[in-house]
Design an enzyme around this catalytic site. Structure first.
Site, PDB file in Angstrom:
ATOM      1  N   ARG A  11       0.827  -1.217   0.000  1.00 46.24           N
ATOM      2  CA  ARG A  11       0.000   0.000   0.000  1.00 46.24           C
ATOM      3  C   ARG A  11       0.853   1.256   0.000  1.00 46.24           C
ATOM      4  O   ARG A  11       0.588   2.213  -0.722  1.00 46.24           O
ATOM      5  CB  ARG A  11      -0.852   0.058   1.266  1.00 46.24           C
ATOM      6  CG  ARG A  11      -1.915  -0.994   1.390  1.00 46.24           C
ATOM      7  CD  ARG A  11      -2.714  -0.641   2.654  1.00 46.24           C
ATOM      8  NE  ARG A  11      -3.580  -1.706   3.095  1.00 46.24           N
ATOM      9  CZ  ARG A  11      -3.188  -2.729   3.835  1.00 46.24           C
ATOM     10  NH1 ARG A  11      -1.929  -2.842   4.213  1.00 46.24           N
ATOM     11  NH2 ARG A  11      -4.045  -3.660   4.192  1.00 46.24           N
TER      12      ARG A  11
ATOM     13  N   ARG B 227      12.386  -0.824   7.751  1.00 38.52           N
ATOM     14  CA  ARG B 227      13.003  -1.300   8.982  1.00 38.52           C
ATOM     15  C   ARG B 227      14.514  -1.296   8.801  1.00 38.52           C
ATOM     16  O   ARG B 227      15.023  -1.660   7.735  1.00 38.52           O
ATOM     17  CB  ARG B 227      12.553  -2.721   9.329  1.00 38.52           C
ATOM     18  CG  ARG B 227      11.128  -2.832   9.883  1.00 38.52           C
ATOM     19  CD  ARG B 227      10.986  -2.168  11.256  1.00 38.52           C
ATOM     20  NE  ARG B 227       9.638  -2.281  11.805  1.00 38.52           N
ATOM     21  CZ  ARG B 227       8.658  -1.406  11.612  1.00 38.52           C
ATOM     22  NH1 ARG B 227       8.876  -0.324  10.864  1.00 38.52           N
ATOM     23  NH2 ARG B 227       7.470  -1.580  12.163  1.00 38.52           N
TER      24      ARG B 227
ATOM     25  N   GLU C   9      17.341   1.088  17.519  1.00 35.27           N
ATOM     26  CA  GLU C   9      16.656   2.376  17.735  1.00 35.27           C
ATOM     27  C   GLU C   9      16.425   2.588  19.214  1.00 35.27           C
ATOM     28  O   GLU C   9      16.011   1.652  19.902  1.00 35.27           O
ATOM     29  CB  GLU C   9      15.318   2.375  16.981  1.00 35.27           C
ATOM     30  CG  GLU C   9      15.508   2.291  15.477  1.00 35.27           C
ATOM     31  CD  GLU C   9      14.204   2.317  14.696  1.00 35.27           C
ATOM     32  OE1 GLU C   9      13.128   2.492  15.306  1.00 35.27           O
ATOM     33  OE2 GLU C   9      14.264   2.169  13.470  1.00 35.27           O
TER      34      GLU C   9
ATOM     35  N   HIS D 108      12.395   7.630  13.304  1.00 39.74           N
ATOM     36  CA  HIS D 108      11.285   6.692  13.000  1.00 39.74           C
ATOM     37  C   HIS D 108       9.919   7.395  13.117  1.00 39.74           C
ATOM     38  O   HIS D 108       9.116   7.066  13.992  1.00 39.74           O
ATOM     39  CB  HIS D 108      11.348   5.468  13.932  1.00 39.74           C
ATOM     40  CG  HIS D 108      10.657   4.273  13.338  1.00 39.74           C
ATOM     41  ND1 HIS D 108      11.065   2.979  13.565  1.00 39.74           N
ATOM     42  CD2 HIS D 108       9.568   4.179  12.523  1.00 39.74           C
ATOM     43  CE1 HIS D 108      10.260   2.146  12.927  1.00 39.74           C
ATOM     44  NE2 HIS D 108       9.346   2.842  12.283  1.00 39.74           N
TER      45      HIS D 108
HETATM   46  C1  GLV Z   1       6.070   1.994  11.442  1.00 44.17           C
HETATM   47  O1  GLV Z   1       7.219   1.750  11.190  1.00 44.17           O
HETATM   48  C2  GLV Z   1       5.043   1.013  11.508  1.00 44.17           C
HETATM   49  O2  GLV Z   1       5.325  -0.173  11.315  1.00 44.17           O
HETATM   50  O3  GLV Z   1       3.886   1.398  11.773  1.00 44.17           O
END
Ligand code: GLV
Ligand code: GLV
Length: 320
Positions: A157, A238, A267, A286
């Site tokens: 998406r 990721r 992270e 992030h």
């Molecule tokens: C963000 O990285 C998520 O997986 O929502």
């Protein structure tokens, strides 16, 4: 006794108001500090539902401790932080929050691409440091985005939403995915490429694949070497998909031109990380899904999934 919910981060009261009526809601009291492991394990032992975020490792130990646990609702689209095997063994439903963050994450991917290509952050910093001394012909110069070739790795998406934005920038859009997407190809004019070919042809490469055993370390020294030396790598998926040591070398020795990273192997990225010493890296903490509306929508989905499971209904967003 009301069923108990444990939430691993401090949320605004409005986000959990609907849960308070029916449930005993317990919440870790810090927004920007991860819940300590010991607290998580202690809380989960009493909880019927666990509300987790992507920074929590919901591994076997958590499922072992959570003897009453019926659902883990992960406030993210990715769920590589959860041991699905263990969830299955312990008969716990796992849900995520897809759909609501697609456009927001695509915006961030594109913003990071533009910021990296045009050195926005370092240019801004130079003003604040008093280093804008005069208009300079070749200072702060970057790469053109309009009309360039974009390669998207992972056509889900969010990939499609990025492709739509790229079309507005007159970009040629290549993609690589486990399976081909004929509908998206037709609708957005995408062109499928094998990974190596995509890496060779693209001016900008955006990673949007999920983190799985197959994608772990997928972009290493060999792959970075295939990219153009004017190429820009953007990772908003990721951290573990890109080998950071190899990326450091590629950026340092000019095998690629720049990288924009919203995600890291570890992270928060440690402040002494070698990548942070490089001028051609743009880093973000992030924040792919971080719009106010989207974060509230993710919270709504999580609250609904937990309510559904605790009331015996099938929730949306089951990942297993
Ligand atoms: C963000 O990285 C998520 O997986 O929502
Ligand atoms: C830039 O501002 C220009 O006028 O070329």
């Amino acid at each position: 006794m009301k069923p108990r919910i444990f939430i691993t981060r401090k949320l605004t009261e409005e986000a959990v108001a609907s849960l308070h009526e029916k449930y005993d809601v317990r919440m870790w009291d810090e927004e920007s500090v991860a819940v300590p492991r010991a607290v998580l394990l202690k809380e989960v032992a009493e909880a019927d539902a666990l509300w987790s975020v992507l920074a929590d490792s919901i591994n076997r130990e958590v499922f072992e401790a959570g003897t009453k646990l019926k659902i883990v609702a992960n406030m993210a689209v990715g769920y590589n932080n959860i041991d699905l095997e263990a969830a299955k063994e312990y008969d716990v439903i796992v849900t995520n929050t897809p759909g609501v963050l697609t456009e927001t994450t695509a915006d961030l991917a594109f913003a990071l691409l533009l910021a990296t290509a045009r050195k926005l952050i370092s240019a801004e910093n130079e003003i604040r440091k008093g280093n804008w001394t005069s208009w300079a012909p070749m200072r702060f110069t970057g790469m053109d985005v309009g009309g360039a070739t974009l390669g998207i790795i992972g056509m889900g998406r969010i990939g499609e939403a990025v492709a739509r934005r790229a079309k507005g920038f007159d970009m040629q859009v290549l993609y690589h995915n486990r399976n081909r997407k004929p509908d998206a190809e037709a609708e957005y004019g995408l062109e499928f490429r094998e990974l190596d070919t995509l890496l060779k042809e693209a001016d900008f490469v955006i990673i949007l694949a999920p983190f799985t055993p197959k994608t772990a370390g997928m972009i290493g020294a060999r792959e970075l070497d295939l990219m153009k030396n004017t190429g820009v790598l953007i990772n908003v998926a990721r951290g573990g998909i890109v080998d950071e040591a190899a990326l450091y070398d590629a950026l340092k020795n000019g095998a690629i031109w720049a990288a924009g990273l919203d995600v890291f192997e570890k992270e928060p990225i440690p402040l002494d990380h070698p990548l942070l010493t490089l001028p051609n890296v743009t880093v973000l903490p992030h924040i792919g899904s971080a719009s106010i509306k989207t974060r509230l929508a993710m919270m709504n989905l999580n609250a609904q999934a937990i309510t559904d499971v605790l009331e015996g209904r099938k929730p949306k967003g089951i990942v297993q």
